[in-house]
Design a protein around this motif. Structure first.
Motif, PDB file in Angstrom:
ATOM      1  N   UNK A 127       0.822  -1.217   0.000  1.00 17.49           N
ATOM      2  CA  UNK A 127       0.000   0.000   0.000  1.00 17.49           C
ATOM      3  C   UNK A 127       0.856   1.267   0.000  1.00 17.49           C
ATOM      4  N   UNK A 128       2.087   1.165   0.511  1.00 18.70           N
ATOM      5  CA  UNK A 128       2.979   2.321   0.547  1.00 18.70           C
ATOM      6  C   UNK A 128       3.758   2.503  -0.762  1.00 18.70           C
ATOM      7  N   UNK A 129       3.777   1.494  -1.608  1.00 18.13           N
ATOM      8  CA  UNK A 129       4.537   1.564  -2.856  1.00 18.13           C
ATOM      9  C   UNK A 129       4.138   2.744  -3.746  1.00 18.13           C
ATOM     10  N   UNK A 130       2.853   3.031  -3.960  1.00 13.90           N
ATOM     11  CA  UNK A 130       2.522   4.170  -4.830  1.00 13.90           C
ATOM     12  C   UNK A 130       3.102   5.489  -4.307  1.00 13.90           C
ATOM     13  N   UNK A 131       3.172   5.660  -3.008  1.00 16.38           N
ATOM     14  CA  UNK A 131       3.757   6.874  -2.451  1.00 16.38           C
ATOM     15  C   UNK A 131       5.263   6.907  -2.589  1.00 16.38           C
ATOM     16  N   UNK A 132       5.887   5.738  -2.620  1.00 18.49           N
ATOM     17  CA  UNK A 132       7.339   5.672  -2.754  1.00 18.49           C
ATOM     18  C   UNK A 132       7.790   5.816  -4.201  1.00 18.49           C
ATOM     19  N   UNK A 133       7.091   5.129  -5.093  1.00 19.51           N
ATOM     20  CA  UNK A 133       7.584   5.021  -6.459  1.00 19.51           C
ATOM     21  C   UNK A 133       6.615   5.517  -7.518  1.00 19.51           C
ATOM     22  N   UNK A 134       5.400   5.837  -7.134  1.00 23.38           N
ATOM     23  CA  UNK A 134       4.386   6.214  -8.115  1.00 23.38           C
ATOM     24  C   UNK A 134       4.577   7.619  -8.652  1.00 23.38           C
ATOM     25  N   UNK A 135       3.797   7.905  -9.675  1.00 18.64           N
ATOM     26  CA  UNK A 135       3.838   9.237 -10.284  1.00 18.64           C
ATOM     27  C   UNK A 135       3.034  10.208  -9.422  1.00 18.64           C
ATOM     28  N   UNK A 136       3.313  11.473  -9.615  1.00 18.88           N
ATOM     29  CA  UNK A 136       2.573  12.520  -8.901  1.00 18.88           C
ATOM     30  C   UNK A 136       1.134  12.498  -9.389  1.00 18.88           C
ATOM     31  N   UNK A 137       0.171  12.845  -8.646  1.00 18.55           N
ATOM     32  CA  UNK A 137       0.168  13.205  -7.234  1.00 18.55           C
ATOM     33  C   UNK A 137       0.255  11.960  -6.363  1.00 18.55           C
ATOM     34  N   UNK A 138       0.961  12.091  -5.267  1.00 23.01           N
ATOM     35  CA  UNK A 138       1.151  10.979  -4.340  1.00 23.01           C
ATOM     36  C   UNK A 138      -0.051  10.858  -3.412  1.00 23.01           C
ATOM     37  N   UNK A 139      -0.277   9.672  -2.878  1.00 27.72           N
ATOM     38  CA  UNK A 139      -1.382   9.501  -1.936  1.00 27.72           C
ATOM     39  C   UNK A 139      -1.154  10.372  -0.691  1.00 27.72           C
ATOM     40  N   UNK A 140      -2.219  10.697   0.027  1.00 27.37           N
ATOM     41  CA  UNK A 140      -2.060  11.518   1.236  1.00 27.37           C
ATOM     42  C   UNK A 140      -1.187  10.798   2.271  1.00 27.37           C
ATOM     43  N   UNK A 141      -0.329  11.570   2.892  1.00 24.67           N
ATOM     44  CA  UNK A 141       0.591  10.990   3.867  1.00 24.67           C
ATOM     45  C   UNK A 141      -0.154  10.467   5.087  1.00 24.67           C
ATOM     46  N   UNK A 142      -1.233  11.106   5.470  1.00 25.43           N
ATOM     47  CA  UNK A 142      -1.991  10.667   6.645  1.00 25.43           C
ATOM     48  C   UNK A 142      -2.520   9.245   6.441  1.00 25.43           C
ATOM     49  N   UNK A 143      -2.985   8.946   5.238  1.00 23.89           N
ATOM     50  CA  UNK A 143      -3.489   7.602   4.948  1.00 23.89           C
ATOM     51  C   UNK A 143      -2.353   6.580   4.984  1.00 23.89           C
ATOM     52  N   UNK A 144      -1.198   6.958   4.428  1.00 21.22           N
ATOM     53  CA  UNK A 144      -0.045   6.047   4.442  1.00 21.22           C
ATOM     54  C   UNK A 144       0.465   5.830   5.864  1.00 21.22           C
ATOM     55  N   UNK A 145       0.473   6.888   6.672  1.00 19.45           N
ATOM     56  CA  UNK A 145       0.909   6.748   8.061  1.00 19.45           C
ATOM     57  C   UNK A 145      -0.046   5.837   8.822  1.00 19.45           C
ATOM     58  N   UNK A 146      -1.322   5.948   8.549  1.00 15.29           N
ATOM     59  CA  UNK A 146      -2.292   5.075   9.215  1.00 15.29           C
ATOM     60  C   UNK A 146      -2.108   3.620   8.780  1.00 15.29           C
ATOM     61  N   UNK A 147      -1.751   3.411   7.523  1.00 21.97           N
ATOM     62  CA  UNK A 147      -1.449   2.051   7.047  1.00 21.97           C
ATOM     63  C   UNK A 147      -0.265   1.479   7.810  1.00 21.97           C
ATOM     64  N   UNK A 148       0.780   2.288   7.991  1.00 22.43           N
ATOM     65  CA  UNK A 148       1.964   1.831   8.729  1.00 22.43           C
ATOM     66  C   UNK A 148       1.609   1.553  10.190  1.00 22.43           C
ATOM     67  N   UNK A 149       0.826   2.430  10.787  1.00 27.67           N
ATOM     68  CA  UNK A 149       0.411   2.226  12.184  1.00 27.67           C
ATOM     69  C   UNK A 149      -0.388   0.931  12.334  1.00 27.67           C
ATOM     70  N   UNK A 150      -1.288   0.691  11.388  1.00 24.86           N
ATOM     71  CA  UNK A 150      -2.111  -0.507  11.435  1.00 24.86           C
ATOM     72  C   UNK A 150      -1.244  -1.771  11.323  1.00 24.86           C
ATOM     73  N   UNK A 151      -0.214  -1.713  10.477  1.00 30.24           N
ATOM     74  CA  UNK A 151       0.681  -2.875  10.345  1.00 30.24           C
ATOM     75  C   UNK A 151       1.406  -3.143  11.650  1.00 30.24           C
ATOM     76  N   UNK A 152       1.828  -2.081  12.323  1.00 30.27           N
ATOM     77  CA  UNK A 152       2.534  -2.250  13.602  1.00 30.27           C
ATOM     78  C   UNK A 152       1.565  -2.719  14.688  1.00 30.27           C
TER      79      UNK A 152
END
Length: 156
Positions: A127-152
């Motif tokens: 789920x974090x790959x589009x923000x790391x390697x995808x084209x602009x516009x990137x996904x919102x950081x808040x959503x990616x941070x919540x994904x990381x929090x959920x994994x932890x």
């Protein structure tokens, strides 16, 4: 009658015989080296250090959740770009996976993560790959941070 035919030196061998002897000697020495190298015992590689799971996983989770919050705060303050923030979040998820399981997740590709029995880490990194390697516009950081929090948080 006089027999004075003169002195005749012995006939010399052909240089070909010298090279044939040297070649034969090299073959024999080479054979001994081959036999020695092929029959010696191979050194046993040192066993990888055994992984011991963390004794206090709750503290480890809290530490990584704080790191995720710190990345989000750095991005909000403008000290990290959106792409760098996504990459840092992915690295945090991978490092958490390594610290909990011993699997060297920071060096694995997404396909390698998928092949391991680490579904939470593979899903989060995917789920974090589009923000790391995808084209602009990137996904919102808040959503990616919540994904990381959920994994932890989901780790047992």
């Amino acid at each position: 009658m006089q027999d004075n035919g003169g002195f005749y030196a012995p006939l010399q061998y052909s240089p070909l015989w010298l090279w044939a002897g040297i070649g034969l000697l090299v073959l024999v020495v080479g054979w001994y080296f081959f036999v020695y190298l092929s029959t010696r015992k191979r050194p046993v590689p040192a066993a990888a250090p055994r992984f011991t799971p963390p004794s206090d996983i709750h503290s480890l989770k809290e530490a990584y959740l704080q790191r995720i919050d710190a990345v989000e705060a750095e991005a909000a303050a403008g000290r990290l770009t959106s792409r760098a923030s996504h990459q840092e979040l992915s690295l945090l998820v991978r490092k958490f996976t390594r610290d909990v399981t011993g699997v060297d997740a920071p060096r694995m590709t997404l396909a390698e993560l998928d092949s391991h029995p680490l579904p939470a880490a593979a899903t989060a990194v995917g789920r974090l790959y589009p923000g790391e390697f995808g084209a602009e516009p990137l996904p919102p950081l808040a959503r990616s941070a919540e994904t990381a929090r959920q994994a932890v948080r989901s780790w047992n």
